[in-house]
Enzyme design. Structure first.
Site, PDB file in Angstrom:
ATOM      1  N   HIS A 135      43.048  47.217  42.595  1.00 52.76           N
ATOM      2  CA  HIS A 135      42.145  46.303  43.230  1.00 52.76           C
ATOM      3  C   HIS A 135      42.964  45.066  44.043  1.00 52.76           C
ATOM      4  O   HIS A 135      44.182  44.493  43.621  1.00 52.76           O
ATOM      5  CB  HIS A 135      41.263  45.620  42.262  1.00 52.76           C
ATOM      6  CG  HIS A 135      40.095  44.787  42.794  1.00 52.76           C
ATOM      7  ND1 HIS A 135      40.021  43.739  43.492  1.00 52.76           N
ATOM      8  CD2 HIS A 135      38.807  45.535  43.084  1.00 52.76           C
ATOM      9  CE1 HIS A 135      38.609  43.742  44.097  1.00 52.76           C
ATOM     10  NE2 HIS A 135      38.098  44.486  43.608  1.00 52.76           N
ATOM     11  N   HIS A 136      42.469  44.774  45.097  1.00 54.03           N
ATOM     12  CA  HIS A 136      43.240  43.894  45.993  1.00 54.03           C
ATOM     13  C   HIS A 136      43.013  42.315  45.135  1.00 54.03           C
ATOM     14  O   HIS A 136      44.180  41.557  45.532  1.00 54.03           O
ATOM     15  CB  HIS A 136      42.450  43.885  47.368  1.00 54.03           C
ATOM     16  CG  HIS A 136      43.292  43.455  48.531  1.00 54.03           C
ATOM     17  ND1 HIS A 136      44.426  42.567  48.453  1.00 54.03           N
ATOM     18  CD2 HIS A 136      43.429  43.917  49.802  1.00 54.03           C
ATOM     19  CE1 HIS A 136      44.919  42.400  49.594  1.00 54.03           C
ATOM     20  NE2 HIS A 136      44.665  43.348  50.437  1.00 54.03           N
TER      21      HIS A 136
END
Lengths: 461, 461
Positions: A135-136
Site C-alpha cells: 500500500h502506498h
C-alpha cells in the site's frame, strides 16, 4: 502504535474500489536447471517460514478517535500474505500479465498489514514470477522498487534467500528512499507551500519569466486527452524490457541521455496509440517526470529533485524532431534548476505543482489538466540478481492510476535492460498493451535513423 | 434503463471492502477421457464467444440523481468477465479452495456488469473447476444456484455448451426463483411490516404464546459467540460433499428428514469447532434456516416459506439428544406454520425477523443477537449434469458473510451428494475448514449410533 503520516492518510482517504492505492513489482525468474517439479511450492513454504516480520510489514491499521495508526498485528498470517498461484498450460507472458492485472486491480484487506506477495509457477521457458504489492500509505513506489532490488542477492546461492519483510531495517537507506521519492516530496512541498501565507515573489517571478521561454512546458498547458478520463476498477498491466546497450548506443549517437531516449520512446508509443484510437490531441502531451538532479557534482549528496513537465511533442510526426523537442524541454528544466538551491527547487516545484498535485490528489481544480501522464524511473542494479539459485530475468515496477490519470508508465534499469511496467484502466485505455509494441518500434525507428546518419563503418558497403 | 430494486439498493449501500455483497458457486468437472492439454483453454475461448449476453448479465450500474439504475453496457468485454486460471502443480483441492477464497473475497468492478466467471484448470484427478460470482443486487443466492443448475446439461454432448449469461430468459422461473428466496422475501416482508402503522395484534399474540412453548426458539435468544464478530476483508472458503444415500439412511432410522440430519451435522460440527477455539457458549446456538414449507400438500404450488430459528442444541454433548432437540425445534415451527396462510406466515416471520433483519442489514439494534449463523439449502438436480462432455462432479454454493455474521453455511443437493459450501471471515473464524472434517465425523457418529440401535440384520453376529 504510530500515527500514519499525512501523505499516507491522504492515500488511505482517496482509496476507492476503482482507485486502489497500492504499488507493486513483478519479478521474473529462471528456474534452476535441476529444479524439481515442486520447486515453487517449496519456495512458497520457505517464504512463509520467514516469520520474523520486520516493520512496516508487521503493522496493520487501527482507527482511534478518527485518526489512523499503525500497530503491530498480533494475528499476522503469512499463509494469507504469501500466495501460491499458477498459470494455465503453456504459461504465456500474456497469461501472466492477465493474472497480474487482476491482482493489481484488487484492494488490499485493511484488517491486515497492507502487503501481499504472489509466487506464480508455470511461466513458459522454465520460469516463475513473483508479484508483490504494497500500500502506498506504507511505502512509496521508489522504496518499494528499492526493496525489490534489495531482497534478491548478487550471487546465486541456494542457501541465501531473503524476503522483503525479513530484511533487517536499514534506516538510513529507507529514509533516503523516502526523501528521494520526488513525487511524494513534491506533494509534501506543495502542501507546505500552500500552507504559507504567501509564496515568495521571486519564485512567482521565475514562473512568469519561464512562461516567456519557447522551450518552457509548465503545468496547465496539457491538452484534454483520453488518458485523463475517470477510471473503472479494472486494470491492464503490461511489462517488457528493452536493451539498455541499444538505448545507450542510440543516445550516444544523438548526444542524448538514456532518459531522453526513454522519453522519446514513450512519446512515439503514445502518439501511435492515440492515433489508433482517434485520440491524438493537436497540442503535445505533457508528462510529469519526477527527476533526480544529482548530476550536479557539487551537491551529489543533497536531496535535489525536481518535477520536469516534459513536452512529449506528440504532435510532431518526425521521430527525430520529436526527440529534439523533448531534449530541449528537459534541458530547459535542468538549466532552470541548476542555479537554484535544493530548497529553492523544492519550493519552486511545489509552487508549480500545487494545482497539479491538488488536482491529482483531491479532484479539485478539474478545469486545468496539469499533465497527461506520469513517467517515473527508478535506477536498478546493473548486475544480475538471484533468489537462491534462481536468476532474476526481469523486474517491472507497477504504480497507481487515478481518476483523471488513467495510465502510468514506470521503469527501472536491471542488468542490460530498461524494464517498463505500464498500468492503465482497462476501460478508459483499451488495448493499452499495444504500447509495448510501439515502444519497441520507437526504439527501432531511432536506431535506424541514427544508423542512417552515421558514416558507414570501415569495411562495409 | 431500470431502477435497481430496493433490496438491491440496500445490498449496494452496505457493500464495503470487508463486506462484499456477491454470491457465488463453485463447480467441479471431470475432463473427458480424450481431453487435449488445451481443453480448458478452448473452453474459455468458447465461453467468450457467447457474446449474445442476456439481461441481467449485460447490465451495469449507472447513477442518476443519486439513484442507481441498470443500463445495458455498450462496452461489455467477455475477456474481462471470463478468466482463465490454473492451480499449482498437483492441483490439490486445498489449492483450489485457497484460490476461490481469494476470488470470493474481492469486490466486483461496479463500472461493469456485476458478474465474473473463472475457469480453473489443473485440478487433481483430471478435473477442472468453474467459480462464478454474481452481485446480490443483480441476483439472489437461490437464483444464482438455480442458474448454476440450469446452464449445465442433462446429457453429455460436446456440442451442447451453454453459459449462464447466454441462456434464454425464463421469466416465470426467474420470478419464482426470486419469490422462493425466503431470506429476501423475509427482508422485504420485514420492511413492509415495519412500514405499517401497527402490526396485527393477533400476530403479536402468537409470538407471546410461542414464548411459553418449551420448544420455541425465537430471535433475541441467541448467545454471544465468536461467529458474530466484525469481519475483515479476507475469506476462507471450504466445500465438500457428503453421501445423500447415507444421510437418507440415517434419517430413516431416526424418523427424521434429510434436513434434520443436515442441521444435526452442522450443530455437531459447530460444537466441535467452538470447543477447539474455547468459544462454546453455555446457551445453544440459534441458526436462521430459511425453509420452504411446501410439504403441506394442499398448497404445494404456493409460496409458503418461513424462517426457522433452529435451536442447534450445541450445549448438548450427546449427538442423539442434540438431534432430538433440533427435530423438536423444527417440528415446532412447522406446527405453528401449518395452521397459517402463506400471507400470515409472511407477516409472522417478517415480524419475528424484523429486528434480526434490521440488525443484519443496517447494524441497528446491536444489543440483540438474533441468531448465530445462517444455514440455507437450495435443492438441486438428482441426476448428473454435464458441460459439453465433461461430467459435473461437485457443485457448492458460496454466500455472503457480514459484520456480526462471520460464517455462512449453504448447501445444495446434487446427484448422490449434499454439497456444503462454507464461507467465513478468515480472521474472525480461524481454520474454519476444520468444519468439513467435523461435518463428516458428525455423520459418522449418527450413522454409528443408528446402526447400534438397530437390531442386527439376520445372518450377522
Amino acid at each position: 502504535m504510530t500515527v500514519v503520516d499525512p501523505i499516507g492518510q491522504l492515500f488511505l482517504h482517496l482509496e476507492r474500489r476503482n482507485q486502489p492505492m497500492h504499488v507493486g513489482g513483478l519479478q521474473l525468474f529462471e528456474l534452476p536447471d535441476d529444479a524439481p517439479v515442486d520447486y515453487v511450492r517449496r519456495l512458497v513454504e520457505r517464504a512463509r517460514r520467514f516469520d520474523m516480520v520486520q516493520p512496516p510489514f508487521d503493522r496493520r491499521l487501527v482507527q482511534r478517535l478518527g485518526q489512523s495508526f499503525w500497530r503491530a498485528d498480533t494475528g499476522l498470517d503469512l499463509e494469507y500474505h504469501v500466495r501460491h498461484l499458477a498459470l494455465p498450460a503453456a504459461g504465456a507472458i500474456r497469461d501472466l500479465l492477465a493474472l497480474v492485472s487482476m491482482l493489481h486491480g484488487a484492494l488490499l484487506d485493511r484488517a491486515r498489514p497492507l502487503w501481499e506477495m504472489y509466487i506464480i509457477e508455470g511461466v513458459a521457458d522454465h520460469r516463475f514470477a513473483i508479484y508483490t504489492k504494497f500500500h502506498h500509505a506504507m511505502m512509496d513506489g521508489v522504496s518499494a522498487m528499492r526493496l525489490m532490488h534489495r531482497f534478491v542477492s548478487q550471487t546465486p546461492d541456494a542457501e541465501t534467500v531473503h524476503m522483503p519483510w525479513s530484511l533487517p531495517r536499514k534506516r538510513s537507506r529507507q529514509t533516503s528512499g523516502r526523501l528521494a521519492d520526488s513525487w511524494q516530496t513534491i506533494q509534501a512541498g506543495a502542501r507546505q507551500a500552500l500552507a504559507l501565507p504567501s509564496v515568495p515573489g521571486a519564485l512567482y517571478q521565475s514562473w512568469h519569466d519561464a512562461r516567456q521561454d519557447a522551450d518552457f512546458t509548465g503545468p496547465m498547458r496539457a491538452p484534454a486527452c483520453m488518458l485523463n478520463r475517470p477510471i473503472s476498477g479494472s486494470r491492464r498491466v503490461a511489462a517488457q524490457g528493452y536493451s539498455l546497450t541499444r538505448i545507450r548506443a542510440v543516445a550516444a549517437r544523438f548526444d542524448a541521455t538514456v532518459n531522453d531516449i526513454v522519453l522519446a520512446m514513450c512519446a512515439s508509443a503514445l502518439r501511435a496509440y492515440l492515433i489508433d484510437n482517434d485520440g491524438l490531441p493537436a497540442r503535445p502531451l505533457i508528462a510529469l517526470v519526477p527527476m533526480s538532479l544529482h548530476d550536479d557534482k557539487h551537491d551529489a549528496t543533497g536531496n535535489k529533485v525536481g518535477a520536469i513537465y516534459t513536452n512529449l511533442a506528440t504532435n510532431v510526426a518526425d521521430p527525430l524532431d520529436r526527440l529534439s523537442a523533448i531534449q530541449r524541454s528537459v534541458a530547459y528544466w535542468k538549466r532552470r534548476y541548476k542555479t537554484m538551491s535544493p530548497a529553492q527547487i523544492m519550493a519552486f516545484t511545489a509552487t508549480l505543482s500545487a494545482p497539479a498535485g491538488l488536482n491529482l490528489l483531491t479532484g479539485a481544480a478539474p478545469r486545468h489538466q496539469a499533465f497527461n501522464v506520469v513517467i517515473s524511473n527508478v535506477p536498478g542494479p546493473a548486475e544480475p540478481r538471484y533468489l537462491g539459485e534462481a536468476r532474476m530475468v526481469g523486474m517491472y515496477p507497477l504504480s497507481v492510476v487515478l481518476d483523471g490519470q488513467a495510465l502510468n508508465i514506470s521503469l527501472t534499469s536491471y542488468a542490460d535492460a530498461i524494464e517498463f511496467g505500464l498500468i492503465a484502466c482497462r476501460r478508459s485505455v483499451p488495448s493499452m498493451q499495444n504500447l509495448l509494441q510501439y515502444l519497441g518500434e520507437a526504439l527501432d525507428a531511432l536506431d535506424d535513423a541514427s544508423s542512417a546518419t552515421e558514416p558507414p563503418p570501415p569495411g562495409t558497403m
